[in-house]
Design an enzyme around this catalytic site. Structure first.
Site, mmCIF file in Angstrom:
data_model
loop_
_atom_site.group_PDB
_atom_site.id
_atom_site.type_symbol
_atom_site.label_atom_id
_atom_site.label_comp_id
_atom_site.label_asym_id
_atom_site.label_seq_id
_atom_site.Cartn_x
_atom_site.Cartn_y
_atom_site.Cartn_z
ATOM 1 N N SER A 1 41.791 27.341 35.417
ATOM 2 C CA SER A 1 42.658 28.519 35.358
ATOM 3 C C SER A 1 44.030 28.147 35.909
ATOM 4 O O SER A 1 44.690 27.276 35.358
ATOM 5 C CB SER A 1 42.022 29.678 36.138
ATOM 6 N N THR A 2 44.451 28.762 37.015
ATOM 7 C CA THR A 2 45.782 28.493 37.574
ATOM 8 C C THR A 2 45.948 27.011 37.908
ATOM 9 O O THR A 2 45.134 26.441 38.617
ATOM 10 C CB THR A 2 46.010 29.332 38.846
ATOM 11 N N HIS B 1 42.028 29.682 31.145
ATOM 12 C CA HIS B 1 42.462 31.083 31.139
ATOM 13 C C HIS B 1 43.909 31.130 30.660
ATOM 14 O O HIS B 1 44.816 30.629 31.331
ATOM 15 C CB HIS B 1 42.367 31.685 32.544
ATOM 16 N N MET C 1 42.039 30.128 40.199
ATOM 17 C CA MET C 1 41.766 31.257 41.080
ATOM 18 C C MET C 1 40.427 31.894 40.708
ATOM 19 O O MET C 1 40.032 31.902 39.542
ATOM 20 C CB MET C 1 42.895 32.267 40.937
ATOM 21 N N ASP D 1 35.191 31.954 38.302
ATOM 22 C CA ASP D 1 34.689 31.748 36.949
ATOM 23 C C ASP D 1 34.214 30.306 36.805
ATOM 24 O O ASP D 1 34.900 29.370 37.221
ATOM 25 C CB ASP D 1 35.796 32.044 35.924
#
Length: 369
Positions: free
Chosen positions: A193-194, A220, A310, A313
């Site tokens: 993600s991030t 993401h 973050m 997940d």
């Protein structure tokens, strides 16, 4: 202590609205504003903010140039505003490459129609970005000018990657695992993600054209961005990369990127299914969904990797893979932009190995027969 924010945008309306939204959070303090990239650099040096929100299109100096110079002179986490278009995606990826930590769509309609939702999202992003690992989240990314010293690694289409870490070298503060055992994996699945766009570039550009396993990528990212991101990776890498489509078949040396706003699953025949994003799920695409389908399809023949991001997940999907006998790797804390998703996997005792980011690509090549 309040997070100090510098707001940079040439639009007076947007500067005011962003400042008002952020100031409504008692734990955020807007310490200054700037109307162009040059002012942003001067203000960053003078005010030393914890976070900078940055527009791209500005007079005097654009946002990407400003980000690069800020990272060189006073590394600071940057949250980039971008448009939800193919061109906006390209610009945003350039900004992340330059050192920005994360991004948000710049949508004037949402500010008018859903002010509470925008406030929550923007303030959450600022708090998250403020906690990022500046050493990795605030540096020039993976596509620099050719180096004049040190070893370089040639990439597909003549690109140059930064020199990898020395063999066996650990990221400061990390406790890396031993070299992996070799196995004939039917799938490598990577979730992030991030910080993921730059992390994926660092990993995938280390893989040779003849990499023996198929790869699924779950990042993401908005629907408008994933095609541009896949195209970018394909140009940088020796392996092939494309945005996944329903009915695609897994092939060695081919990485399929889950499309934004959808879910990606795989069946035992190696066929990829792209399904509508379930509104009940926080993430579309969702790492847990893809990992879970891989566990059902390939049992103990999956190597899953959880990179910077973050939240948590990937943890439950990793649990399903672990129960099926598959291997789980996690990125180490020191090299993460946000140590959330890998931490969730490690704290649940699901990680078979923990590696610094710059070692993961090499270890994948070593592990896959």
């Amino acid at each position: 202590m309040a997070v100090k924010v510098l707001v940079v945008d040439d639009s007076g309306f947007f500067r005011r609205r962003v400042s008002e939204i952020l100031s409504s959070d008692p734990n955020i303090q807007v310490v200054g504003t700037a109307t162009n990239g040059r002012e942003a650099i001067d203000q960053a040096l003078a005010l030393k903010p914890d976070v900078i929100t940055m527009d791209y299109e500005m007079p005097m100096m654009d946002g990407i140039t400003a980000v690069r110079q800020i990272m060189q002179r006073c590394p600071t986490p940057v949250l980039m505003f971008s448009s939800l278009t193919h061109e906006g995606a390209r610009v945003t990826l350039d900004a992340l490459d330059a050192g920005a930590v994360d991004y948000l769509p710049k949508n004037f309609e949402d500010i008018s129609r859903n002010p509470d939702k925008v406030k929550q999202l923007l303030c959450e992003k600022v708090h998250t970005v403020s906690r990022s690992n500046r050493r990795y989240g605030s540096h020039v990314g993976i596509s620099p000018a050719p180096a004049t010293t040190g070893t370089t690694v040639p990439l597909g289409r003549g690109r140059i990657a930064p020199p990898p870490s020395p063999r066996g070298a650990a990221t400061p503060g990390a406790a890396p695992s031993a070299a992996p055992k070799r196995k004939a994996y039917r799938l490598v699945a990577i979730g992030t993600s991030t910080g993921g766009p730059v992390a994926l570039q660092r990993v995938l550009t280390q893989l040779p054209a003849g990499f023996p396993a198929p790869i699924l990528l779950i990042q993401h990212m908005p629907a408008a961005f994933t095609k541009a991101f896949a195209e970018r990776l394909d140009k940088l890498c020796q392996i092939r990369v494309k945005e996944a489509e329903d009915g695609d078949v897994l092939r060695p040396g081919l990485a399929l990127l889950a499309p934004g706003g959808k879910q990606m699953m795989v069946d035992g025949r190696g066929q990829v299914r792209i399904l509508p994003g379930d509104e009940r799920l926080n993430y579309r695409p969702c790492v847990d969904v893809t990992f879970g389908s891989a566990a059902k399809a390939f049992q103990d023949k999956v190597l899953a990797v959880v990179l910077t991001g973050m939240g948590a997940d990937g943890r439950e999907g990793a649990r399903m893979l672990k129960q099926s006998g598959s291997q789980i790797w996690a990125q180490d804390e020191a090299s993460c932009v946000i140590y959330g998703m890998p931490m969730a996997v490690v704290k649940a005792n699901l990680a078979d190995a923990v590696y610094p980011l710059d070692d993961i690509g090499r270890h994948l090549s070593e592990a896959c027969l």
